[in-house]
Design a protein around this motif. Structure first.
Motif, PDB file in Angstrom:
ATOM      1  N   UNK A  69       0.813  -1.218   0.000  1.00 28.73           N
ATOM      2  CA  UNK A  69       0.000   0.000   0.000  1.00 28.73           C
ATOM      3  C   UNK A  69       0.841   1.260   0.000  1.00 28.73           C
ATOM      4  N   UNK A  70       1.938   1.241   0.751  1.00 28.98           N
ATOM      5  CA  UNK A  70       2.832   2.412   0.789  1.00 28.98           C
ATOM      6  C   UNK A  70       3.481   2.625  -0.577  1.00 28.98           C
ATOM      7  N   UNK A  71       3.932   1.550  -1.205  1.00 29.63           N
ATOM      8  CA  UNK A  71       4.531   1.681  -2.540  1.00 29.63           C
ATOM      9  C   UNK A  71       3.506   2.232  -3.526  1.00 29.63           C
ATOM     10  N   UNK A  72       2.286   1.733  -3.480  1.00 32.61           N
ATOM     11  CA  UNK A  72       1.242   2.233  -4.377  1.00 32.61           C
ATOM     12  C   UNK A  72       0.956   3.706  -4.119  1.00 32.61           C
ATOM     13  N   UNK A  73       0.940   4.111  -2.845  1.00 33.50           N
ATOM     14  CA  UNK A  73       0.671   5.515  -2.515  1.00 33.50           C
ATOM     15  C   UNK A  73       1.797   6.420  -3.000  1.00 33.50           C
ATOM     16  N   UNK A  74       3.046   5.985  -2.832  1.00 32.37           N
ATOM     17  CA  UNK A  74       4.182   6.797  -3.282  1.00 32.37           C
ATOM     18  C   UNK A  74       4.164   6.952  -4.798  1.00 32.37           C
ATOM     19  N   UNK A  75       3.897   5.870  -5.502  1.00 31.98           N
ATOM     20  CA  UNK A  75       3.833   5.949  -6.965  1.00 31.98           C
ATOM     21  C   UNK A  75       2.668   6.833  -7.392  1.00 31.98           C
ATOM     22  N   UNK A  76       1.530   6.715  -6.713  1.00 31.09           N
ATOM     23  CA  UNK A  76       0.364   7.531  -7.066  1.00 31.09           C
ATOM     24  C   UNK A  76       0.620   9.011  -6.814  1.00 31.09           C
ATOM     25  N   UNK A  77       1.382   9.330  -5.766  1.00 29.73           N
ATOM     26  CA  UNK A  77       1.667  10.733  -5.454  1.00 29.73           C
ATOM     27  C   UNK A  77       2.590  11.387  -6.483  1.00 29.73           C
ATOM     28  N   UNK A  78       3.295  10.589  -7.263  1.00 29.31           N
ATOM     29  CA  UNK A  78       4.160  11.149  -8.306  1.00 29.31           C
ATOM     30  C   UNK A  78       3.395  11.434  -9.592  1.00 29.31           C
ATOM     31  N   UNK A  79       2.084  11.246  -9.579  1.00 28.85           N
ATOM     32  CA  UNK A  79       1.195  11.510 -10.723  1.00 28.85           C
ATOM     33  C   UNK A  79       1.521  10.664 -11.945  1.00 28.85           C
ATOM     34  N   UNK A  80       2.038   9.464 -11.688  1.00 27.76           N
ATOM     35  CA  UNK A  80       2.251   8.508 -12.774  1.00 27.76           C
ATOM     36  C   UNK A  80       0.927   7.778 -12.997  1.00 27.76           C
ATOM     37  N   UNK A  81       0.763   7.179 -14.161  1.00 26.58           N
ATOM     38  CA  UNK A  81      -0.458   6.451 -14.489  1.00 26.58           C
ATOM     39  C   UNK A  81      -0.786   5.439 -13.400  1.00 26.58           C
ATOM     40  N   UNK A  82      -2.053   5.263 -13.100  1.00 24.23           N
ATOM     41  CA  UNK A  82      -2.507   4.415 -11.999  1.00 24.23           C
ATOM     42  C   UNK A  82      -2.106   2.958 -12.197  1.00 24.23           C
ATOM     43  N   UNK A  83      -1.954   2.506 -13.419  1.00 26.73           N
ATOM     44  CA  UNK A  83      -1.583   1.107 -13.643  1.00 26.73           C
ATOM     45  C   UNK A  83      -0.201   0.819 -13.071  1.00 26.73           C
ATOM     46  N   UNK A  84       0.695   1.826 -13.075  1.00 30.02           N
ATOM     47  CA  UNK A  84       2.026   1.624 -12.516  1.00 30.02           C
ATOM     48  C   UNK A  84       1.974   1.513 -10.995  1.00 30.02           C
ATOM     49  N   UNK A  85       1.052   2.196 -10.375  1.00 32.29           N
ATOM     50  CA  UNK A  85       0.875   2.050  -8.929  1.00 32.29           C
ATOM     51  C   UNK A  85       0.392   0.642  -8.594  1.00 32.29           C
ATOM     52  N   UNK A  86      -0.516   0.127  -9.393  1.00 32.22           N
ATOM     53  CA  UNK A  86      -1.020  -1.225  -9.174  1.00 32.22           C
ATOM     54  C   UNK A  86       0.096  -2.243  -9.383  1.00 32.22           C
ATOM     55  N   UNK A  87       0.831  -2.097 -10.488  1.00 30.23           N
ATOM     56  CA  UNK A  87       1.917  -3.032 -10.788  1.00 30.23           C
ATOM     57  C   UNK A  87       3.010  -2.954  -9.714  1.00 30.23           C
TER      58      UNK A  87
END
Length: 98
Positions: A69-87
């Motif tokens: 969850x923390x990794x997904x949140x950090x990736x999401x906060x960088x405004x990268x596409x949501x699929x990268x947060x999931x992956x």
């Protein structure tokens, strides 16, 4: 008969979803009400996602889910596409459980 049932269910499902959208366009609210209404989707997502992270990933190892969850949140906060947060989240959980 089955097709009429499917169409009827589609209409009954769509009316409660579209009706508020049309009603909200015509009304205006105070700024603090708009801020509160804009925060509801984030609160709902948090309430749905957080228990799943804590309990459902690995019941005996809740830190694995939290790390994902923390990794997904950090990736999401960088405004990268949501699929990268999931992956990224999936890869983190996979690597921690190998």
């Amino acid at each position: 008969m089955i097709m009429l049932t499917i169409i009827g269910m589609a209409i009954v499902t769509m009316v409660p979803r579209f009706l508020p959208a049309f009603l909200m366009k015509q009304s205006t609210f105070k700024p603090w009400v708009n801020r509160w209404l804009n925060a509801i989707p984030f609160a709902a997502l948090g309430a749905l996602i957080f228990p799943g992270i804590m309990i459902d990933v690995f019941p005996k190892q809740p830190l694995v889910g939290i790390a994902g969850g923390v990794v997904a949140a950090v990736i999401a906060l960088t405004n990268i596409n949501v699929i990268f947060a999931v992956i990224g989240s999936i890869l983190t959980v996979y690597l921690l459980t190998m």
